[in-house]
Design an enzyme around this catalytic site. Structure first.
Site, PDB file in Angstrom:
ATOM      1  N   GLU A 172      49.367  48.959  36.187  1.00 60.78           N
ATOM      2  CA  GLU A 172      48.061  48.967  35.540  1.00 60.78           C
ATOM      3  C   GLU A 172      47.645  50.384  35.178  1.00 60.78           C
ATOM      4  OE1 GLU A 172      46.606  45.141  38.066  1.00 60.78           O
ATOM      5  OE2 GLU A 172      45.687  47.079  38.419  1.00 60.78           O
ATOM      6  N   THR A 222      51.429  37.012  34.247  1.00 54.60           N
ATOM      7  CA  THR A 222      49.984  36.785  34.251  1.00 54.60           C
ATOM      8  C   THR A 222      49.411  37.810  33.287  1.00 54.60           C
ATOM      9  OG1 THR A 222      49.891  38.110  36.280  1.00 54.60           O
ATOM     10  CG2 THR A 222      49.716  35.732  36.516  1.00 54.60           C
ATOM     11  N   SER A 243      33.503  41.617  33.201  1.00 46.25           N
ATOM     12  CA  SER A 243      32.185  41.910  32.636  1.00 46.25           C
ATOM     13  C   SER A 243      32.221  41.802  31.122  1.00 46.25           C
ATOM     14  CB  SER A 243      31.722  43.298  33.073  1.00 46.25           C
ATOM     15  OG  SER A 243      32.696  44.257  32.735  1.00 46.25           O
ATOM     16  N   THR A 246      50.590  38.319  43.030  1.00 50.49           N
ATOM     17  CA  THR A 246      51.338  39.045  42.049  1.00 50.49           C
ATOM     18  C   THR A 246      52.841  38.981  41.963  1.00 50.49           C
ATOM     19  OG1 THR A 246      49.603  40.579  42.095  1.00 50.49           O
ATOM     20  CG2 THR A 246      51.597  41.319  41.100  1.00 50.49           C
ATOM     21  N   LYS A 264      57.911  39.369  37.944  1.00 51.01           N
ATOM     22  CA  LYS A 264      56.590  39.596  37.364  1.00 51.01           C
ATOM     23  C   LYS A 264      55.718  40.391  38.341  1.00 51.01           C
ATOM     24  CE  LYS A 264      53.080  37.593  37.554  1.00 51.01           C
ATOM     25  NZ  LYS A 264      52.063  37.669  38.629  1.00 51.01           N
ATOM     26  N   ASN A 282      40.694  47.289  36.278  1.00 56.87           N
ATOM     27  CA  ASN A 282      40.308  46.588  37.494  1.00 56.87           C
ATOM     28  C   ASN A 282      38.810  46.451  37.668  1.00 56.87           C
ATOM     29  OD1 ASN A 282      42.767  45.838  39.050  1.00 56.87           O
ATOM     30  ND2 ASN A 282      43.230  47.966  38.548  1.00 56.87           N
TER      31      ASN A 282
END
Lengths: 413, 413
Positions: A284, A159, A413, A197, A186, A408
């Site tokens: 991340e 993803t 935005s 996830t 993944k 995150n």
């Protein structure tokens, strides 16, 4: 930027009895591989573990149902149907209906029972899945079936993973016999832009009895995918599948006492651990890969509690991001871990080879320079000795960076 | 920047029987108030709860020992001795010896038993405390004893808190009788630059029997200080003290059935809740104050599990920082909360008055604009209805911002 060595293996072993087809079905994005079909040989054993999240996704419910139905029959799972782009989670009855619909479509095409198809979805949560796109993509997927598609499949199930995750090894179990193990996974945060996830698919050409395979998968998962944490969030779609395609009944591995068991288990463990730690390395915003190794516990549970408390602590993780040897935060996390057998005055902490805290107090040999130096390494092991016994456990995590918050917080935005 | 209304009350009621002295003793920094002494009347009842962190600090051990010794005697706690600048945590036997030394010095000066002095420390972890500075500061502290020092004390016990935390109220329990309640707290993250964190001191001039007071404190703490979370880290030094100085035996509140109990309890709860939520409002990097209210649970434990899972989730917290109505993250956190009685298809989520998810699916009336609007508010309530029963629980938290990472990553560099 992923941390450390994240390259796919030079040799990715094909696994006899496992073919993989891939296509760009347009589930969410156009012109991006997003649909994968695994075809398994008729005699393959298949084991599966699924998320403990009670708000699990529709395909997870279906996988559980299908496996239960198969357990009472003489048939086995023949197809895995995996899509990315949409997790089909929090989609209620409609989501369930659509997941079932895709399984039926595939089952009809390849002439198996619907419960021989295992569906897996990953991607955004809460949106109705484009099941029509999946169904329309099946022909292309089936047309591309090949034993050599592992790396392409690892790419297709991504993803927001920045790297494909593949591991492969082979092992000699006997003078005359060797087996191969290959897997893909993944995941990059527990849920990144709501991406539900973790997925893992590992296959071996060894012959392993179904009941033993399931037991091995649980154990292997507990030592790998269940020992990593990025942000502590458990997704609604986590699944891991272990496939054994070997058909040699004379060498069937059907108990942990079988002479081939141990060496094969170690090879599988190596692949599982690599697939799991690749997820952390691709975590991340990760800038550091951290191993939390707890020794000297009275029980494994105590060690696990302590390791997770440290690995989850935002304060510990930000300290590592800052390369700050802030050992008080580690000791505090040990203290609130909930471990039953714990004596603050027995706890020792070293970072790699630097003793920081010895039996609850600052180590007399410790210098701030040593601490700074070790903390600036991209890969660090936090060794925590509880001084209470012989048990041990290990958890893998990464640091908490500005980038984590950005990823995150800012994606929509 | 603290979130919302964080001003001290206009009227801070003095509590008869509680005098507070303050001085700049130089425990860590020069010319900054860092030492506080509470003198309690001889007849005061004193209750205390301490951190569950097993690596708790030396003063916490001493408080527990002293309270245990007093429980078997006819004497009560007469002095609280609080320093900031050094938490005296992870300091081993030497830390214990020094904490005891400061208690003895105060006890000798004021002619009480050493176990009538309760020591509390907050500040940096792992450094030997400057007990000499504390002892040298005692005379100044005692010379400044006054009933009107609550606000100054709230300032003096700060570590990296950006605001003093005070709450005060009065309550009429009877036509002829009213009582006052005043308290202070400190804390801004569970441990900020290793600051061992939460302290709370609340006093009332109501007469409350010792055994009931302890029971009330446990209950009040569970509904306030134990229902807030910033980063999920539990400090080594957390303590909360409740003092009742009233001496009127005719009106002694000695059971929950006493006619004055309920109304007094509510006044205390108001003060506790204000002191606890002020900590969240002053949370590290907080830009939003978030109330997680769980209703419709089968048990309070289920509601508490769900509320904490949501309040702890870094993904939920970053979504709030970004004003992103990322409800999938909330549902996922509900799912992995560990709550026993949970059905994904019964879970509904509203943000303030905006229905987002109804019985496990996106609410048909929901629009992205509504979501954006509500998420941009500085104070938001996440209402989660589990649809399983009548139980309810509430937890208070803040968002996770870049500033949190900066504060916790950069302070020593």
């Amino acid at each position: 930027m992923p941390v450390g060595n994240i390259a796919p293996p030079d040799i990715i072993h094909a696994i006899e009895g496992v073919e993989i087809g891939i296509t760009a079905a347009g589930v969410r994005y156009k012109d991006r591989d997003d649909l994968v079909v695994f075809r398994l040989s008729e005699t393959a054993s298949v084991a599966c573990v699924t998320t403990t999240n009670k708000c699990c996704a529709a395909p997870v419910l279906l996988v559980r149902e299908h496996l239960q139905q198969l357990a009472g029959s003489d048939k086995s799972a023949r197809y895995l149907l995996i899509n990315t782009g949409n997790a089909n989670a929090a989609t209620g009855e409609e989501g369930y209906r659509r997941a079932l619909q895709t399984c039926k479509a595939l089952a009809d095409k390849v002439e198996v029972e619907v419960n021989q198809v295992m569906p897996f979805s990953t991607g955004v949560i809460g949106e109705v899945i484009n099941s029509e796109a999946i169904i329309n993509g099946l022909d292309n997927c089936l047309a591309s079936l090949s034993q050599d598609n592992w790396l392409s499949a690892a790419n297709a199930i991504r993803t927001t993973d920045t790297i494909p995750k593949v591991a492969s090894t082979s092992v000699v179990v006997d003078e005359a016999i060797s087996y191969k193990v290959t897997g893909i996974s993944k995941g990059a945060g527990m849920i990144r832009p709501n991406m539900a996830t973790m997925l893992g698919y590992v296959a071996t050409d060894a012959p392993i009895a179904q009941h033993l395979l399931q037991q091995m998968l649980v154990e292997l998962t507990n030592q790998s995918f269940n020992r990593i944490t990025i942000d502590g969030d458990t997704s609604t779609n986590d699944c891991c599948v272990l496939i054994a395609t070997g058909d040699n009944q004379a060498n069937l591995i059907d108990s942990t006492q079988h002479p081939h068991y141990q060496v094969l288990y170690q090879a599988l463990k190596e692949v599982f651990l690599r697939l799991a730690t690749l997820i952390v390395r691709d975590g991340e915003g990760a800038t550091k890969f951290i191993t939390v190794k707890v020794t000297g516990g009275k029980t494994v549970e105590d060690c696990c509690d302590v390791a997770y408390a440290v690995a989850h602590s935002p304060l510990v993780k930000t300290a590592f991001f800052a390369s700050d040897p802030n050992w008080g935060r580690i000791v505090a996390a040990v203290g609130y871990s909930g471990a039953e057998n714990l004596d603050a005055d027995q706890v020792s902490v070293t970072l790699d080879d630097v003793a920081i805290c010895t039996r609850g107090q600052l180590d007399p040999s410790y210098t701030e320079e040593q601490g700074q130096e070790v903390m600036s390494r991209p890969e660090i092991t936090i060794n925590i000795d509880l001084g209470m016994g012989e048990a041990t456990d290990t958890v893998y995590t990464c640091d908490l960076s500005h980038e984590y918050v950005s990823i995150n917080a800012d994606y929509r935005s």
